[in-house]
Design an enzyme around this catalytic site. Structure first.
Site, PDB file in Angstrom:
ATOM      1  N   ARG A 154       0.805  -1.227   0.000  1.00 37.78           N
ATOM      2  CA  ARG A 154       0.000   0.000   0.000  1.00 37.78           C
ATOM      3  C   ARG A 154       0.842   1.283   0.000  1.00 37.78           C
ATOM      4  NH1 ARG A 154      -3.960  -1.093   4.839  1.00 37.78           N
ATOM      5  NH2 ARG A 154      -2.497  -2.788   5.229  1.00 37.78           N
TER       6      ARG A 154
ATOM      7  N   LYS B 199       8.601  -1.229   2.830  1.00 45.58           N
ATOM      8  CA  LYS B 199       7.882  -0.273   3.678  1.00 45.58           C
ATOM      9  C   LYS B 199       8.721   0.240   4.854  1.00 45.58           C
ATOM     10  CE  LYS B 199       4.384  -1.773   6.388  1.00 45.58           C
ATOM     11  NZ  LYS B 199       2.979  -2.095   6.716  1.00 45.58           N
TER      12      LYS B 199
ATOM     13  N   THR C 278       1.909 -13.976  10.874  1.00 47.28           N
ATOM     14  CA  THR C 278       2.818 -13.463  11.903  1.00 47.28           C
ATOM     15  C   THR C 278       3.471 -14.575  12.731  1.00 47.28           C
ATOM     16  OG1 THR C 278       0.788 -13.020  13.175  1.00 47.28           O
ATOM     17  CG2 THR C 278       1.858 -11.146  12.138  1.00 47.28           C
TER      18      THR C 278
ATOM     19  N   ASP D  12       6.744  -1.845  11.503  1.00 47.71           N
ATOM     20  CA  ASP D  12       5.983  -0.717  10.952  1.00 47.71           C
ATOM     21  C   ASP D  12       5.205   0.021  12.044  1.00 47.71           C
ATOM     22  OD1 ASP D  12       4.005  -2.530  11.523  1.00 47.71           O
ATOM     23  OD2 ASP D  12       3.099  -2.517   9.524  1.00 47.71           O
TER      24      ASP D  12
ATOM     25  N   ARG E 125      24.831  23.203   4.889  1.00 45.44           N
ATOM     26  CA  ARG E 125      24.887  21.867   4.285  1.00 45.44           C
ATOM     27  C   ARG E 125      25.921  21.008   5.013  1.00 45.44           C
ATOM     28  NH1 ARG E 125      26.005  22.980  -1.638  1.00 45.44           N
ATOM     29  NH2 ARG E 125      26.150  20.708  -1.638  1.00 45.44           N
TER      30      ARG E 125
ATOM     31  N   LYS F  66      28.911  25.085   3.098  1.00 46.75           N
ATOM     32  CA  LYS F  66      29.065  23.631   2.927  1.00 46.75           C
ATOM     33  C   LYS F  66      30.485  23.218   3.238  1.00 46.75           C
ATOM     34  CE  LYS F  66      30.710  21.388  -0.190  1.00 46.75           C
ATOM     35  NZ  LYS F  66      31.259  20.816  -1.416  1.00 46.75           N
TER      36      LYS F  66
ATOM     37  N   ASN G 263      35.582  38.890   8.229  1.00 49.12           N
ATOM     38  CA  ASN G 263      34.328  39.461   7.740  1.00 49.12           C
ATOM     39  C   ASN G 263      34.177  39.125   6.263  1.00 49.12           C
ATOM     40  OD1 ASN G 263      32.168  41.766   8.472  1.00 49.12           O
ATOM     41  ND2 ASN G 263      32.778  41.874   6.316  1.00 49.12           N
TER      42      ASN G 263
ATOM     43  N   ASN H 147      34.697  26.779  -5.599  1.00 47.48           N
ATOM     44  CA  ASN H 147      35.375  25.569  -5.127  1.00 47.48           C
ATOM     45  C   ASN H 147      35.468  24.471  -6.178  1.00 47.48           C
ATOM     46  OD1 ASN H 147      32.579  25.247  -5.051  1.00 47.48           O
ATOM     47  ND2 ASN H 147      32.691  23.688  -3.461  1.00 47.48           N
TER      48      ASN H 147
HETATM   49  C1  UD1 Z   1      -1.838  -7.968  13.154  1.00 51.54           C
HETATM   50  C2  UD1 Z   1      -2.443  -8.845  14.281  1.00 51.54           C
HETATM   51  C3  UD1 Z   1      -3.677  -8.125  14.828  1.00 51.54           C
HETATM   52  C4  UD1 Z   1      -3.314  -6.747  15.318  1.00 51.54           C
HETATM   53  C5  UD1 Z   1      -2.637  -5.953  14.196  1.00 51.54           C
HETATM   54  C6  UD1 Z   1      -2.096  -4.644  14.755  1.00 51.54           C
HETATM   55  C7  UD1 Z   1      -2.025 -11.181  13.738  1.00 51.54           C
HETATM   56  C8  UD1 Z   1      -2.569 -12.423  13.170  1.00 51.54           C
HETATM   57  N1  UD1 Z   1      -2.821 -10.138  13.737  1.00 51.54           N
HETATM   58  O1  UD1 Z   1      -2.792  -7.970  12.104  1.00 51.54           O
HETATM   59  O2  UD1 Z   1      -4.209  -8.876  15.927  1.00 51.54           O
HETATM   60  O3  UD1 Z   1      -4.467  -6.070  15.790  1.00 51.54           O
HETATM   61  O4  UD1 Z   1      -1.546  -6.691  13.638  1.00 51.54           O
HETATM   62  O5  UD1 Z   1      -1.610  -3.847  13.717  1.00 51.54           O
HETATM   63  O6  UD1 Z   1      -0.898 -11.179  14.192  1.00 51.54           O
HETATM   64  N2  UD1 Z   1       4.563  -9.919   8.864  1.00 51.54           N
HETATM   65  C9  UD1 Z   1       5.635 -10.685   8.455  1.00 51.54           C
HETATM   66  N3  UD1 Z   1       5.391 -11.858   7.836  1.00 51.54           N
HETATM   67  C10 UD1 Z   1       4.143 -12.322   7.621  1.00 51.54           C
HETATM   68  C11 UD1 Z   1       3.058 -11.530   8.027  1.00 51.54           C
HETATM   69  C12 UD1 Z   1       3.296 -10.329   8.665  1.00 51.54           C
HETATM   70  O7  UD1 Z   1       6.796 -10.298   8.662  1.00 51.54           O
HETATM   71  O8  UD1 Z   1       4.017 -13.415   7.048  1.00 51.54           O
HETATM   72  C13 UD1 Z   1       4.829  -8.655   9.526  1.00 51.54           C
HETATM   73  C14 UD1 Z   1       4.386  -7.473   8.678  1.00 51.54           C
HETATM   74  O9  UD1 Z   1       5.460  -6.963   7.916  1.00 51.54           O
HETATM   75  C15 UD1 Z   1       3.940  -6.478   9.735  1.00 51.54           C
HETATM   76  C16 UD1 Z   1       3.470  -7.338  10.892  1.00 51.54           C
HETATM   77  O10 UD1 Z   1       4.058  -8.608  10.699  1.00 51.54           O
HETATM   78  O11 UD1 Z   1       5.009  -5.687  10.190  1.00 51.54           O
HETATM   79  C17 UD1 Z   1       1.945  -7.450  10.980  1.00 51.54           C
HETATM   80  O12 UD1 Z   1       1.417  -8.089   9.844  1.00 51.54           O
HETATM   81  P1  UD1 Z   1       0.047  -7.663   9.206  1.00 51.54           P
HETATM   82  O13 UD1 Z   1      -0.241  -8.571   8.079  1.00 51.54           O
HETATM   83  O14 UD1 Z   1       0.024  -6.213   8.956  1.00 51.54           O
HETATM   84  O15 UD1 Z   1      -0.980  -8.028  10.387  1.00 51.54           O
HETATM   85  P2  UD1 Z   1      -2.436  -7.461  10.595  1.00 51.54           P
HETATM   86  O16 UD1 Z   1      -3.383  -8.161   9.687  1.00 51.54           O
HETATM   87  O17 UD1 Z   1      -2.418  -5.987  10.555  1.00 51.54           O
HETATM   88 CA    CA Z   2      -0.920  -4.245   9.894  1.00 50.69          CA
END
Ligand code: UD1
Ligand code: CA
Length: 452
Positions: free
Chosen positions: A18, A25, A84, A108, A320, A338, A364, A373
């Site tokens: 996104r 990101k 996750t 993030d 700079r 700079k 001055n 330069n």
């Molecule tokens: C997740 C939580 C949710 C919480 C929300 C808060 C789970 C299942 N859900 O949902 O309960 O309210 O975050 O923002 O955990 N990531 C990986 N690998 C993966 C999937 C995700 O590294 O396979 C990382 C993503 O880069 C991100 C984080 O884990 O930084 C969260 O993943 P995301 O898919 O955004 O989870 P949500 O659906 O937002």
């Molecule tokens: Ca998320």
């Protein structure tokens, strides 16, 4: 005595589609530092003994950036984004080798503070094997809900897509940050299935599994702002604004005056001394130090520079990288510096470019002075001794040295070194024709009269 050293697993494998960006990101910046950089800094502040960062394949830049900031971090690759829990399992070796607490954090979520992480960690004890950081969401849709019993104990986390209507009405949400004190964390993670709406392995399922093993789960609540996750550029801008607001407040609490705080932009590492006054519309890029009693007038841009105590800079000044401004220096409007050292008490008040130079104390620099330069291939240095006077509109063609106390006549193009206490000037001799202007005007009048 149990071992409570801490391993932080930072999840950063998401591509962040996104953001509509060629860059992962977590490399996008807030106040001049990447989101991941902010998160790593927070991990360091917490005093984590080990840090593991889970990245996707093809994230070489992220790996390099992590290792630059935390040389002993472990980089773990999550081959496929399967949720996750799967992401945490990419750090399996780090977890297996660690005796102590494990904290999972998202890359993030850059505004989270180490104080909040400390509170979360303090929630763990021998009975409470899991602690989850929650927040009261103004709009809970999309978040996992924290389901608690009558005593406020956490029973489960239900993902939005899997929640029943009554569960969806819960506003206490999962921030994603969790702390574990479990002997068999890897065993718990291994039992998580992907039988859910997204066919992903949810880390949030660890709560129910750990509880079925007899562990308790606790919740620590923090402000929603702090756990704001960044998915898009508009959210990045909101996070930037929150970060700036925090930083401005901190700068003022440390004894600086910001006349219009909402118009001053700091970098994550800006250092501002006591009794500094900053007028409106000033931007600090990374690496700037402002010493005590400095006055910064409106509309300036600074990066990788030092401004010595008691100096006055601006309005409309640009410093700079490598601008090293001594004490009690005056830098005025439309002056760019700079990679130059300006000694104490130097004055450069108007319209100048001082690049790759050294200006001795008390010199001055007249309006319109240019340090030439660059010859199209290489950069050269301009070195002025102390007490030099450079007349207005002079071009000093580097490499060139001007001795102590020398004068440069206005309008000169200086290409050769000037000795101490000499006057150097380079301009055609002035010519004067007495009465010429009066004759010229009379001639014009006669022509006009003739033309009728
Ligand atoms: C997740 C939580 C949710 C919480 C929300 C808060 C789970 C299942 N859900 O949902 O309960 O309210 O975050 O923002 O955990 N990531 C990986 N690998 C993966 C999937 C995700 O590294 O396979 C990382 C993503 O880069 C991100 C984080 O884990 O930084 C969260 O993943 P995301 O898919 O955004 O989870 P949500 O659906 O937002
Ligand atoms: Ca998320």
């Amino acid at each position: 005595m149990p071992n409570h050293s801490i391993l932080i697993v930072v999840l950063a494998a998401g591509k962040g589609s996104r953001m509509k960006s060629a860059m992962p990101k977590v490399q996008h910046k807030i106040a001049g530092r990447s989101m991941l950089g902010h998160v790593l800094k927070t991990c360091q502040e917490l005093g984590a003994e080990s840090i593991a960062v889970v990245v996707g394949p093809d994230m070489e830049d992220v790996r390099a950036a992590v290792l630059q900031q935390v040389p002993d971090a472990r980089i773990c690759i999550q081959e496929r984004q399967d949720g996750t829990a799967d992401a945490v399992l990419a750090a399996r070796d780090a977890i297996a080798n660690h005796k102590g607490d494990v904290l999972v954090q998202y890359a993030d979520t850059p505004l989270l503070t180490s104080d909040t992480l400390k509170r979360l960690r303090a929630r763990l004890d021998d009975a409470t094997g899991v602690a989850v950081l929650g927040f009261d969401a103004s709009d809970p849709s999309g978040y996992g809900r924290l389901l608690t019993d009558a005593d406020g104990r956490l029973q489960a986390i239900r993902e939005d897509k899997d929640a029943r209507d009554d569960e969806r009405r819960v506003t206490l949400c999962n921030s994603g940050v969790m702390a574990f004190r479990l002997d068999n964390l890897l065993g718990v993670l291994g039992r998580i299935s992907n039988a859910n709406a997204k066919s992903e392995f949810y880390l949030t399922d660890a709560i129910e599994i750990a509880r079925s093993d007899g562990a308790r789960a606790g919740v620590v609540v923090c402000a929603e702002e702090e756990v704001m996750g960044i998915n898009s550029r508009d959210q990045l801008a909101v996070a930037e604004a929150l970060y700036q607001k925090r930083t401005r407040l901190a700068v003022m609490l440390e004894g600086a005056t910001l006349i219009a705080p909402e118009t001053v932009w700091f970098s994550y590492d800006t250092k501002i001394g006591r009794d500094v006054v900053i007028q409106p519309n000033v931007f600090f890029g990374p690496g700037v130090t402002v010493e005590d009693n400095v006055e910064i007038l409106a509309n300036c841009h600074f990066e990788q520079s030092r401004i010595g105590a008691g100096s006055r800079v601006g309005p409309f000044a640009r410093l700079r990288p490598g601008a090293d401004i001594g004490t009690n220096v005056h830098i005025g409007n439309f002056v760019e510096v700079k990679n130059s050292v300006l000694g104490d008490g130097v004055k450069a008040n108007h319209l100048s470019y001082l690049g790759d130079g050294q200006v001795g104390a008390g010199s001055n620099i007249g309006a319109g002075t240019i340090f030439c330069n660059y010859d199209g291939f290489q950069k050269h240095r301009t070195v002025l001794g102390p007490g030099v006077f450079v007349g207005s509109n002079s071009a000093l063609v580097a490499p060139v040295k001007i001795g102590k106390g020398a004068y440069i006549g206005a309008g000169s193009v200086i290409t050769k070194d000037v000795s101490a206490d000499a006057l150097a000037l380079e301009r055609a001799t002035q010519e004067e024709r007495p009465g010429w202007a009066a004759k010229f005007r009379a001639l014009i009048m006669r022509r006009k009269a003739k033309a009728g």
